[in-house]
Design a protein around this motif. Structure first.
Motif, mmCIF file in Angstrom:
data_model
loop_
_atom_site.group_PDB
_atom_site.id
_atom_site.type_symbol
_atom_site.label_atom_id
_atom_site.label_comp_id
_atom_site.label_asym_id
_atom_site.label_seq_id
_atom_site.Cartn_x
_atom_site.Cartn_y
_atom_site.Cartn_z
ATOM 1 N N THR A 1 21.111 -11.596 31.040
ATOM 2 C CA THR A 1 19.596 -12.161 30.115
ATOM 3 C C THR A 1 18.986 -11.582 31.408
ATOM 4 O OG1 THR A 1 20.006 -13.607 32.240
ATOM 5 C CG2 THR A 1 20.660 -14.899 30.276
ATOM 6 N N PRO A 2 17.415 -11.406 31.196
ATOM 7 C CA PRO A 2 16.750 -11.573 29.679
ATOM 8 C C PRO A 2 17.322 -11.241 28.448
ATOM 9 C CG PRO A 2 15.417 -11.514 30.912
ATOM 10 C CD PRO A 2 16.416 -11.285 31.953
ATOM 11 N N TYR B 1 16.526 -10.874 24.136
ATOM 12 C CA TYR B 1 15.756 -11.288 23.257
ATOM 13 C C TYR B 1 16.907 -11.647 21.724
ATOM 14 C CZ TYR B 1 11.359 -9.427 25.473
ATOM 15 O OH TYR B 1 10.389 -8.963 25.778
ATOM 16 N N THR C 1 14.441 -16.721 23.326
ATOM 17 C CA THR C 1 14.769 -15.567 25.013
ATOM 18 C C THR C 1 15.483 -15.913 25.409
ATOM 19 O OG1 THR C 1 13.286 -14.076 24.294
ATOM 20 C CG2 THR C 1 13.927 -14.116 26.900
ATOM 21 N N TYR D 1 16.582 -17.028 28.910
ATOM 22 C CA TYR D 1 16.756 -16.468 30.212
ATOM 23 C C TYR D 1 17.778 -17.439 31.461
ATOM 24 C CZ TYR D 1 12.402 -15.915 29.169
ATOM 25 O OH TYR D 1 11.107 -15.222 28.806
ATOM 26 N N ASP E 1 8.284 -9.807 29.721
ATOM 27 C CA ASP E 1 8.890 -9.937 28.883
ATOM 28 C C ASP E 1 8.068 -11.013 27.306
ATOM 29 O OD1 ASP E 1 10.573 -12.670 29.004
ATOM 30 O OD2 ASP E 1 11.264 -11.787 30.730
ATOM 31 N N ASN E 2 7.518 -11.911 28.630
ATOM 32 C CA ASN E 2 6.729 -12.751 27.796
ATOM 33 C C ASN E 2 5.436 -12.902 28.545
ATOM 34 O OD1 ASN E 2 5.104 -14.588 25.566
ATOM 35 N ND2 ASN E 2 7.231 -16.188 25.862
ATOM 36 N N THR F 1 10.162 -17.574 19.764
ATOM 37 C CA THR F 1 9.628 -16.017 20.508
ATOM 38 C C THR F 1 9.965 -14.406 20.038
ATOM 39 O OG1 THR F 1 11.812 -15.952 21.548
ATOM 40 C CG2 THR F 1 10.257 -17.188 23.275
ATOM 41 N N ASN G 1 6.453 -10.827 21.856
ATOM 42 C CA ASN G 1 6.807 -11.103 22.937
ATOM 43 C C ASN G 1 7.522 -9.610 23.603
ATOM 44 O OD1 ASN G 1 8.244 -14.354 24.508
ATOM 45 N ND2 ASN G 1 6.581 -13.563 22.387
ATOM 46 N N TYR G 2 8.673 -9.164 22.703
ATOM 47 C CA TYR G 2 9.062 -7.541 23.056
ATOM 48 C C TYR G 2 7.908 -6.760 23.257
ATOM 49 C CZ TYR G 2 11.237 -3.105 22.058
ATOM 50 O OH TYR G 2 11.718 -2.162 22.247
#
Length: 433
Positions: free
Chosen positions: A31-32, A34, A303, A305, A328-329, A388, A392-393
């Motif tokens: 993690t993180p 996607y 996502t 975490y 990441d976001n 997400t 995001n990515y």
């Protein structure tokens, strides 16, 4: 606590997406992370295509607005599902072409395309260039003359419609950096000017009024205005518009109170307006294009975490820090975007406390969800943030020299790594001592 319909909970009380246990995914890929539900994406693409076929008798094309999530595998999915692609930079165009995407089905957008980007696009025989301004027309005409080619262009038009969305994602009003406005005459003038350039072929008009829109009325109004403008061009310039690109902007459900319309309903209602207006104004029914992005991938993604520090400031706020954040976001810090979340390893527990889920960056605004109602979160829990998949990515950064996460696509209980996790070596590969 909102959990999208494509997610479920298994006998271990773990969150499941695409038939895959999210806790297992976190263990295997870290993690993180996607996670994208491939079947959910394909189903959404087919729904748009089927609606277009139904309400426009197949006279159109769905373009994937790839700024929402631009990866080689996403372009591969879009291609396999028979979609075109909307790209907004040389980098997105390069990614699409490297995936094997048909250049004839690529539409190139952008308010400040560089000479090099336009030369690249024209050299690769991109299907359409969506022209933003007169300077761009001059560059395209010059490049085409050098290459002995003709470019098909659409014009980015501001119809003057207020979509009632965040000002940073509203684009249809006159005060926008995108395109040319109808109300002050500049839209008419740019079409007139393009007609004088010998290396351009006028293909049609484009509009996009904003993003994350829940109401059908702004879309219907924009369609009406665009057909009225097409009539003016036909009557005064003798130019028949063959394509009408209505853009995207269809909202998705991020939190329980969000109420997006069914996309099939949107297509049906707007088609009624276009058919009526074309008939009344004696306008030939144009080839219809639409550019969904967020609504194809947004709620298909989550996502994951790992929770770290839990800091309870008595009578003030309880912070739960996770191993990602604005890197990441960045949508919360950019415009206060809202999300919902679940504890992936204890998915069905009752949400009985309010916490703020924050990231690990050195910024007070590095928040993922402010005041989230959650079950008690312990260090080591896997936190799954919903919806997400879009922006995001594609908006991720290496702020604080954080490595961008990996991305897996899941389908029928199997996961496939499609974007590798960055390493420290990746962070310094372009540095020079």
């Amino acid at each position: 606590m909102f959990i999208p319909k494509n997610l479920s909970v298994n006998e271990k009380n773990h969150l499941v997406i695409g038939g895959c246990d999210t806790v297992d995914l976190a263990k295997e890929y870290g993690t993180p992370l996607y996670v994208m539900d491939e079947e959910h994406i394909r189903t959404a693409m087919r729904a748009y295509k089927n609606s277009l076929n139904s309400f426009y008798s197949g006279n159109g094309l769905i373009l994937y607005a790839s700024k929402a999530l631009s990866t080689m595998y996403m372009y591969k999915i879009a291609s396999e599902e028979g979609l075109g692609a909307d790209v907004v930079s040389g980098g997105e165009l390069y990614t699409a072409l490297k995936s094997g995407f048909d250049s004839e089905k690529i539409y190139f957008h952008g308010n400040n395309k560089t000479y090099d980007e336009l030369e690249f696009a024209i050299g690769e025989n991109v299907g359409r260039i969506v022209a933003d301004n007169a300077r761009e027309l001059d560059i395209v005409n010059e490049i085409c003359e050098k290459k002995g080619k003709t470019a098909k262009v659409l014009f980015r038009i501001k119809p003057g419609v207020d979509a009632h969305t965040h000002e940073f994602i509203s684009t249809g009003q006159i005060d926008s950096k995108f395109g040319v406005a109808i109300e002050n005459g500049e839209a008419f003038e740019i079409v007139k000017y393009a007609k004088s350039l010998k290396n351009l072929e006028i293909a049609g008009l484009h509009c996009h009024i904003g993003s994350q829109i829940f109401s059908l009325e702004p879309f219907k109004l924009a369609a009406k205005i665009m057909i009225e403008f097409a009539e003016k061009i036909k009557n005064e310039l003798g130019v028949e518009i063959s394509e009408l690109n209505l853009g995207g902007g269809f909202g998705i459900k991020y939190i329980e109170s969000d109420t997006p319309p069914e996309y099939e309903k949107y297509i049906e209602e707007v088609s009624k307006v276009i058919k009526t207006e074309c008939a009344e104004r004696n306008i030939k029914m144009p080839f219809i294009l639409m550019e969904p992005g967020r609504s194809l991938v947004g709620d298909a993604g989550i996502t994951l975490y790992t929770a770290g520090t839990v800091k309870d400031i008595k009578n003030v706020r309880k912070y739960v820090s996770v191993d990602g954040g604005m890197g990441d976001n960045p949508r919360y810090i950019l415009y206060g975007a809202e999300y919902d979340a679940a504890i992936a390893n204890r998915a069905n527990e009752t949400a009985d406390e309010v916490v703020t889920i924050c990231g690990k960056c050195c910024e007070s605004g590095d928040i993922i969800i402010k005041d989230a109602k959650m079950p008690k979160i312990n260090s080591g829990d896997i936190v799954a943030v919903m919806s997400t998949g879009a922006y995001n990515y594609s908006m991720a950064s290496n702020y604080n020299r954080l490595c961008r996460p990996a991305m897996v696509f899941v389908k029928n209980g199997k996961a496939s790594l499609k974007v590798k996790r960055e390493t420290y070596e990746d962070l310094i590969k372009n540095d020079i001592l």
